[in-house]
Design a protein around this motif. Structure first.
Motif, PDB file in Angstrom:
ATOM      1  N   GLY A 457       0.827  -1.195   0.000  1.00  0.00           N
ATOM      2  CA  GLY A 457       0.000   0.000   0.000  1.00  0.00           C
ATOM      3  C   GLY A 457       0.861   1.246   0.000  1.00  0.00           C
ATOM      4  O   GLY A 457       2.073   1.204   0.262  1.00  0.00           O
ATOM      5  N   ILE A 458       0.227   2.374  -0.304  1.00  0.00           N
ATOM      6  CA  ILE A 458       0.889   3.675  -0.374  1.00  0.00           C
ATOM      7  C   ILE A 458       0.082   4.665   0.445  1.00  0.00           C
ATOM      8  O   ILE A 458      -1.150   4.713   0.347  1.00  0.00           O
ATOM      9  CB  ILE A 458       0.975   4.174  -1.835  1.00  0.00           C
ATOM     10  N   MET A 459       0.780   5.458   1.253  1.00  0.00           N
ATOM     11  CA  MET A 459       0.159   6.621   1.883  1.00  0.00           C
ATOM     12  C   MET A 459       0.881   7.847   1.332  1.00  0.00           C
ATOM     13  O   MET A 459       2.048   8.092   1.634  1.00  0.00           O
ATOM     14  CB  MET A 459       0.284   6.563   3.407  1.00  0.00           C
ATOM     15  N   PRO A 624      -3.227  -0.584  -3.023  1.00  0.00           N
ATOM     16  CA  PRO A 624      -4.133   0.457  -2.516  1.00  0.00           C
ATOM     17  C   PRO A 624      -3.375   1.760  -2.255  1.00  0.00           C
ATOM     18  O   PRO A 624      -2.334   1.766  -1.611  1.00  0.00           O
ATOM     19  CB  PRO A 624      -4.671  -0.153  -1.219  1.00  0.00           C
ATOM     20  N   VAL A 625      -3.908   2.839  -2.795  1.00  0.00           N
ATOM     21  CA  VAL A 625      -3.303   4.159  -2.645  1.00  0.00           C
ATOM     22  C   VAL A 625      -4.194   4.989  -1.731  1.00  0.00           C
ATOM     23  O   VAL A 625      -5.378   5.195  -2.023  1.00  0.00           O
ATOM     24  CB  VAL A 625      -3.127   4.858  -4.006  1.00  0.00           C
ATOM     25  N   HIS A 626      -3.622   5.463  -0.626  1.00  0.00           N
ATOM     26  CA  HIS A 626      -4.352   6.299   0.323  1.00  0.00           C
ATOM     27  C   HIS A 626      -3.771   7.701   0.252  1.00  0.00           C
ATOM     28  O   HIS A 626      -2.614   7.927   0.624  1.00  0.00           O
ATOM     29  CB  HIS A 626      -4.238   5.739   1.735  1.00  0.00           C
ATOM     30  N   ILE A 627      -4.571   8.645  -0.234  1.00  0.00           N
ATOM     31  CA  ILE A 627      -4.127  10.024  -0.401  1.00  0.00           C
ATOM     32  C   ILE A 627      -4.752  10.880   0.693  1.00  0.00           C
ATOM     33  O   ILE A 627      -5.966  10.826   0.922  1.00  0.00           O
ATOM     34  CB  ILE A 627      -4.515  10.560  -1.791  1.00  0.00           C
ATOM     35  N   VAL A 653      -8.373   2.878  -4.046  1.00  0.00           N
ATOM     36  CA  VAL A 653      -7.869   4.205  -3.703  1.00  0.00           C
ATOM     37  C   VAL A 653      -8.813   4.849  -2.702  1.00  0.00           C
ATOM     38  O   VAL A 653     -10.027   4.636  -2.743  1.00  0.00           O
ATOM     39  CB  VAL A 653      -7.732   5.092  -4.965  1.00  0.00           C
ATOM     40  N   THR A 654      -8.238   5.608  -1.775  1.00  0.00           N
ATOM     41  CA  THR A 654      -9.038   6.446  -0.880  1.00  0.00           C
ATOM     42  C   THR A 654      -8.480   7.854  -0.923  1.00  0.00           C
ATOM     43  O   THR A 654      -7.290   8.061  -1.181  1.00  0.00           O
ATOM     44  CB  THR A 654      -9.018   5.946   0.577  1.00  0.00           C
ATOM     45  N   LEU A 655      -9.345   8.815  -0.698  1.00  0.00           N
ATOM     46  CA  LEU A 655      -8.946  10.220  -0.624  1.00  0.00           C
ATOM     47  C   LEU A 655      -9.556  10.830   0.622  1.00  0.00           C
ATOM     48  O   LEU A 655     -10.761  10.734   0.851  1.00  0.00           O
ATOM     49  CB  LEU A 655      -9.405  10.993  -1.866  1.00  0.00           C
ATOM     50  N   SER A 656      -8.714  11.450   1.437  1.00  0.00           N
ATOM     51  CA  SER A 656      -9.173  12.198   2.605  1.00  0.00           C
ATOM     52  C   SER A 656      -8.711  13.633   2.445  1.00  0.00           C
ATOM     53  O   SER A 656      -7.585  13.885   2.013  1.00  0.00           O
ATOM     54  CB  SER A 656      -8.594  11.606   3.896  1.00  0.00           C
ATOM     55  N   VAL A 657      -9.588  14.583   2.781  1.00  0.00           N
ATOM     56  CA  VAL A 657      -9.264  15.999   2.639  1.00  0.00           C
ATOM     57  C   VAL A 657      -9.432  16.669   3.994  1.00  0.00           C
ATOM     58  O   VAL A 657     -10.535  16.690   4.548  1.00  0.00           O
ATOM     59  CB  VAL A 657     -10.166  16.684   1.589  1.00  0.00           C
ATOM     60  N   VAL A 658      -8.335  17.195   4.536  1.00  0.00           N
ATOM     61  CA  VAL A 658      -8.386  17.888   5.816  1.00  0.00           C
ATOM     62  C   VAL A 658      -8.600  19.378   5.564  1.00  0.00           C
ATOM     63  O   VAL A 658      -8.308  19.898   4.488  1.00  0.00           O
ATOM     64  CB  VAL A 658      -7.103  17.662   6.641  1.00  0.00           C
ATOM     65  N   GLU A 659      -9.096  20.071   6.563  1.00  0.00           N
ATOM     66  CA  GLU A 659      -9.444  21.478   6.410  1.00  0.00           C
ATOM     67  C   GLU A 659      -8.389  22.388   7.037  1.00  0.00           C
ATOM     68  O   GLU A 659      -7.677  21.994   7.953  1.00  0.00           O
ATOM     69  CB  GLU A 659     -10.801  21.762   7.074  1.00  0.00           C
ATOM     70  N   ASP A 660      -8.324  23.633   6.540  1.00  0.00           N
ATOM     71  CA  ASP A 660      -7.652  24.759   7.197  1.00  0.00           C
ATOM     72  C   ASP A 660      -6.147  24.612   7.375  1.00  0.00           C
ATOM     73  O   ASP A 660      -5.551  25.312   8.193  1.00  0.00           O
ATOM     74  CB  ASP A 660      -8.290  25.023   8.580  1.00  0.00           C
TER      75      ASP A 660
END
Length: 710
Positions: A457-459, A624-627, A653-660
């Motif tokens: 996997g990749i982070m 699996p690529v986790h961005i 693949v997963t994508l997570s987007v953090v704020e601020d």
């Protein structure tokens, strides 16, 4: 009230209209205010803000009806269009807050008229420039294909983007408004970085020793605390036109004492932390499809021929193999690493079934594993995993594909010698941020091409997947971002592509890291600490003195019409400034032009350099690529589009987007609660890799025992 892009923008614009009307009515009414000139400035400013707000509301309304079509999925709202609206609303909320204060307190004996006028004028300038970015984003929205964030074949759009960056005024975003879009807890840190950078930049290139340069920086930094406009103008000059060597030397200060003193105190203690140097010998690894056959992996060869690869091994606990003579023979640490024989009370742990291989960020041009050691130590403890971080060669001295070759070679060596690293490598995860995220993906692509085992996997944190100046909505943020301005980004991209190698000057005594030395680093550390202390003490009382220069002239003269005429005479005709803005509107123009070299080198579109452009057959078979991306990162659209591409191919693949948070938030972990939460999210994704069920694709299969590696 938060500046979320999906909040009720109508409420925000209505509040802005009310604040403007309240201030105009109050300040234009009969009064005996002693600061008549400042009142006129405020009234003029509020009328301009009101005009901007009225023009922007229908454009924002058009964005909010469609920007969900550009998200990765319904559960992951995030793309450049959302971000621009979020930043715009954040600016407006600051104006509303300041406007309410002015209308309620302007008659007070303690009202600081000059300061408040300067603050409002600065945010008016920022609003004007954000209005321009919104119009540019609207052009992208109209011209791009449905759901596409990039217009990869439209050179005109990309040229327009570069031309606008070159001439638009940006200093307002680096003075009083610095970091308004980010988490409030990060703003003092950003101010410290910017003050340190402009102080360092003022003396950079002068015939001074490293110590003398640091001393001058220390003496000049105070004026940038007291005078935000001066700070903004100087930062604009630095980010637009100083050479790549400046950025290399400044970023590398993190390795010479500027931050390491803090890291020594704050970092998690680990039992294993030393560097290794691998000799350039050919490796043989089993083919994933048939372990009885092997593939030869040559040492790095590009540009300079066979050469060693440098790495750092970090482990919270001492594990079997990590103190072996075989491993220590690769150590380049002086004195040698402390082993179990030196610490007889330390109980050696068995090998971990997991192994984390890390590639650091730094724009392909700066830093090493040492710059990222703070969070790597923490990861080693939290996940209880040995970490191998690769110190790949940097550009422009070693452009593409040297870094990729070295990272791939280190990955192959780690598979073959995992027993020395304290791991059985039943699960191998690649992790990296920014440039390192790019290398995680391309190393895996190379493993697929060579037919050897791919990682499990990749982070990839905020990875750079498109190394071009192609325009996207999020990349418009490079016009206002203090950590990733377009002038700096293009220098890094061109350096990695090899376009900067012929023009790059060798490191000189006045600008090189080696010239700084320990004393210089300590002095610069004092500078940064002093700047931080000044910020805390000055931001309240000193900003109210009115000693800073006013931006009123930028508004009363329609920001430098003379400068704009000069630009028109000395630059190619820019359709963006002539035809693409509504009648009567023109963004503020800078007297300090940026000279941007577009990424036109053909190699920039090599799929192993820009994986977003890779054909499906090179990406098929990726693990699996986790961005993990940030909503306020100029490279957000890189992450969204790459995640979409993998998903549409059927790749996990997963994508997570953090704020601020800004680009590079991993290096800011432990500074604020928000950066800690984002770093924890990265850890969660890596743990998913380590704890997943055995992958099924054939290329993920690997031999269970070391002796199967010939």
């Amino acid at each position: 009230m938060r500046a979320d892009s999906d909040m009720d923008f109508k409420v925000v614009f209505a509040a802005l209209e009310t604040v403007c009307e309240d201030n105009i009515s109050a300040l234009c009414g009969p009064s005996d205010l002693p600061y008549g000139r400042v009142v006129k400035r405020l009234v003029t400013c509020m009328k301009q803000i009101q005009e901007h707000g009225r023009a922007l509301e229908p454009v924002v309304a058009s964005f909010t009806t469609v920007f969900h079509h550009y998200d990765f999925d319904a559960q992951t709202p995030g793309n450049g269009y959302r971000t621009l609206v979020k930043v715009l609303l954040s600016c407006i909320l600051h104006i509303i807050h300041k406007g309410r204060y002015i209308s309620s307190n302007y008659q007070s004996a303690f009202f600081r008229a000059e300061h408040n006028a300067s603050e409002m004028e600065a945010y008016c300038s920022a609003l004007c420039q954000l209005r321009a970015l919104i119009y540019l984003a609207k052009q992208l929205l109209n011209d791009n294909d449905y759901g596409e964030l990039y217009s990869l074949q439209d050179g005109d759009l990309s040229r327009k983007f570069v031309q606008e960056y070159s001439s638009m005024h940006k200093a307002c975003f680096y003075g009083r408004c610095l970091g308004f879009q980010f988490s409030p807890t990060l703003r003092p840190f950003l101010q410290t970085v910017v003050i340190s950078m402009v102080s360092y930049g003022e003396t950079y290139g002068k015939q001074q020793s490293g110590l003398g340069m640091a001393a001058l920086s220390l003496l000049t930094s105070g004026k940038y605390v007291i005078d935000p406009e001066l700070r903004g103008a100087e930062f604009e000059r630095i980010t637009q036109n100083l050479d790549l060597q400046f950025w290399k030397s400044f970023w590398n200060l993190t390795e010479s004492g500027l931050i390491t003193g803090f890291n020594r105190i704050a970092s998690t203690p680990v039992q294993v932390n030393f560097t290794l140097t691998l000799p350039p010998v050919t490796l043989h690894l089993p083919l994933a499809s048939d372990p009885s056959l092997s593939a030869a992996v040559s040492p790095p060869l590009a540009h300079s021929g066979p050469g060693p690869v440098h790495m750092r091994l970090i482990s919270y606990e001492l594990r079997e193999g990590q103190d072996s003579q075989e491993l220590l023979s690769f150590s380049r640490t002086d004195p040698p690493p402390i082993t179990a024989s030196h610490l007889p009370w330390v109980q050696k742990q068995p090998r971990s079934p997991w192994l984390l291989i890390h590639f650091h960020g730094g724009g392909f041009v700066a830093q090493t594993s040492k710059s990222h050691e703070n969070y790597l130590r923490s990861w080693s403890k939290v996940m209880n995993v040995p970490i191998l971080s690769v110190d790949y060669s940097l550009s422009p001295e070693a452009p593409f594909p040297r870094a990729l070759e070295e990272c791939f070679y280190a990955y192959c060596w780690a598979l073959k010698n995992c027993h020395l690293l304290g791991s059985t490598a039943e699960r191998v995860c690649l992790a990296g941020d920014s440039a390192g995220g790019n290398l995680c993906i391309t190393v895996s692509m190379k493993a697929i091409s060579c037919g050897i085992r791919v990682p499990d996997g990749i982070m990839a944190a905020y990875p750079a997947t498109l190394l071009t100046t192609d325009a996207s909505a999020s990349r418009l943020l490079t016009l206002i971002d203090p950590l990733l301005p377009l002038g700096v980004l293009t220098k890094c991209l061109n350096a990695y592509a090899g376009a900067e190698s012929l023009t790059m000057q060798p490191a000189v005594a006045s600008g090189s890291l080696s010239a700084l030395g320990r004393d210089t680093a300590m002095l610069l550390s004092d500078l940064t600490q002093g700047a931080s202390n000044w910020i805390q003490s000055f931001l309240g009382p000193m900003q109210t003195t009115g000693g800073a220069r006013s931006l009123s002239s930028a508004h009363t003269t329609s920001p430098s019409n003379n400068a704009h005429r000069t630009i028109s005479q000395t630059s190619p005709p820019n359709s963006g400034t002539d035809n693409d803005y509504p009648d009567g509107f023109e963004p503020l123009r800078s007297e300090c032009l940026a000279f941007i070299r577009p990424t036109t080198c053909p190699i920039i579109r090599n799929p192993f350099l820009s994986p977003l452009l890779a054909p499906n057959n090179l990406l098929k078979g990726l693990p699996p690529v986790h961005i993990v991306a940030s909503a306020l990162d100029a490279l957000l659209d890189d992450s969204v589009m790459f995640a979409k591409k993998l998903r549409d191919m059927g790749q996990p693949v997963t994508l997570s987007v953090v704020e601020d948070l800004p680009h590079g938030f991993l290096s800011l972990s432990q500074l604020t609660k928000e950066t800690d939460v984002a770093a924890e999210m990265c850890v969660e994704r890596m743990m998913e890799v380590f704890q997943q069920e055995d992958p099924t694709p054939a290329l993920h299969k690997r031999p269970k025992h070391k002796e199967t590696y010939p």
